[in-house]
Scaffold this motif. Structure first.
Motif, PDB file in Angstrom:
ATOM      1  N   LEU A 205       0.863  -1.047   0.047  1.00 45.68           N
ATOM      2  CA  LEU A 205      -0.008   0.196  -0.018  1.00 45.68           C
ATOM      3  C   LEU A 205       0.886   1.227   0.064  1.00 45.68           C
ATOM      4  O   LEU A 205       0.344   2.333   0.164  1.00 45.68           O
ATOM      5  CB  LEU A 205      -1.091  -0.069   1.166  1.00 45.68           C
ATOM      6  N   TYR A 206       2.224   1.005  -0.058  1.00 44.91           N
ATOM      7  CA  TYR A 206       3.055   2.226  -0.416  1.00 44.91           C
ATOM      8  C   TYR A 206       2.740   2.934  -1.709  1.00 44.91           C
ATOM      9  O   TYR A 206       2.065   2.309  -2.658  1.00 44.91           O
ATOM     10  CB  TYR A 206       4.578   1.833  -0.489  1.00 44.91           C
ATOM     11  N   ASP A 207       2.946   4.228  -1.667  1.00 43.26           N
ATOM     12  CA  ASP A 207       2.494   5.387  -2.922  1.00 43.26           C
ATOM     13  C   ASP A 207       3.921   5.123  -3.608  1.00 43.26           C
ATOM     14  O   ASP A 207       4.642   4.226  -3.179  1.00 43.26           O
ATOM     15  CB  ASP A 207       2.242   6.604  -2.627  1.00 43.26           C
ATOM     16  N   THR A 208       3.841   5.469  -4.771  1.00 46.09           N
ATOM     17  CA  THR A 208       4.933   5.274  -5.807  1.00 46.09           C
ATOM     18  C   THR A 208       6.476   5.878  -5.228  1.00 46.09           C
ATOM     19  O   THR A 208       7.310   5.340  -5.802  1.00 46.09           O
ATOM     20  CB  THR A 208       4.807   6.002  -7.120  1.00 46.09           C
ATOM     21  N   ASP A 209       6.314   6.900  -4.363  1.00 46.48           N
ATOM     22  CA  ASP A 209       7.714   7.224  -3.847  1.00 46.48           C
ATOM     23  C   ASP A 209       8.156   6.476  -2.776  1.00 46.48           C
ATOM     24  O   ASP A 209       9.309   6.576  -2.300  1.00 46.48           O
ATOM     25  CB  ASP A 209       7.598   8.616  -3.225  1.00 46.48           C
ATOM     26  N   GLY A 210       7.222   5.214  -2.238  1.00 47.62           N
ATOM     27  CA  GLY A 210       7.787   4.471  -1.275  1.00 47.62           C
ATOM     28  C   GLY A 210       7.823   5.252   0.130  1.00 47.62           C
ATOM     29  O   GLY A 210       8.485   4.526   1.072  1.00 47.62           O
ATOM     30  N   ILE A 211       7.333   6.259   0.117  1.00 45.57           N
ATOM     31  CA  ILE A 211       7.166   7.157   1.791  1.00 45.57           C
ATOM     32  C   ILE A 211       5.648   7.145   2.058  1.00 45.57           C
ATOM     33  O   ILE A 211       5.470   6.823   3.254  1.00 45.57           O
ATOM     34  CB  ILE A 211       7.927   8.509   1.292  1.00 45.57           C
TER      35      ILE A 211
END
Length: 228
Positions: A205-211
């Protein structure tokens, strides 16, 4: 004459057929009335379920305010909670969040969740952790002074992906920062919840930035917190 009437009649029937076909195609997208109704019912059922879930969270956290950075802001950005229950924004640090205490007091929360540190770790100071936790303590004191009956819960900094750590090595310090945050919570007699295992269990469920996180993460977060 009879032939002419027959031709006109045929043209009229053809025009009527074309008109009916066009209306049918436009109104139902090629579906029968029963099929269209079923599709609408499915869509309405899903929308109703989402609405009920949102209402449940709004009721559960109606006297709470989440104070934090852009990760916390996802709660209202994704319409999981009302904006009145979220006081957060991109770039917020423990130092900058002290400016929000007046706004927080105006909302008169009974429970304040604080999630800061993700930006503090990147702060250009000789010792970012010490700098941050010093201001974090000041923030807690300010809230306790203005809202002495409010319950305060500190939320750990959420882990990031390996790719995000590679792009920004300072995120390697998240674990150490959370240890300091847990100790601070003990010193200030406030609660602390470590979100590390929760995030690791939903790494999809991370967004594309991994943050940051996708919308689906936030209901899971609220469910995790409601029994703590």
């Amino acid at each position: 004459m009879k032939t002419k009437k027959s031709s006109l009649l045929a043209l009229g029937v053809l025009a009527l057929t074309i008109s009916i076909t066009a209306c049918s195609s436009s109104g139902n997208n090629g579906q029968t009335p029963g099929e269209e109704s079923a599709a609408n019912r499915t869509s309405n059922t899903a929308a109703s379920a989402d609405s009920k879930a949102q209402s449940a969270y709004e009721k559960q956290y109606r006297t709470s305010v989440f104070l934090g950075d852009s990760i916390t802001e996802g709660l209202s950005y994704h319409d999981v909670l009302r904006e009145g229950n979220v006081l957060a924004g991109a770039g917020k640090t423990a130092e900058f969040a002290q400016k929000d205490v007046g706004d927080l007091v105006g909302r008169q929360p009974e429970h304040v969740y604080i999630q800061l540190g993700s930006d503090d770790i990147l702060w250009p100071a000789d010792n970012p952790q010490q700098y941050s936790l010093t201001h974090y303590a000041q923030l807690i004191h300010a809230i306790q002074s203005e809202l002495p009956k409010a319950r305060i819960t500190l939320l750990s900094v959420t882990p990031v992906t390996a790719e995000a750590k590679k792009a920004e090595p300072r995120y390697q310090n998240i674990g150490k920062y959370n240890e300091g945050l847990k100790e601070l919570a003990s010193q200030e007699h406030v609660e602390y919840v470590d979100l590390t295992s929760l995030v690791n269990g939903h790494s999809d469920l991370y967004d594309t930035d991994g943050i940051h996180f996708q919308a689906a993460f936030y209901p899971i977060l609220l469910d995790y917190l409601k029994d703590r």
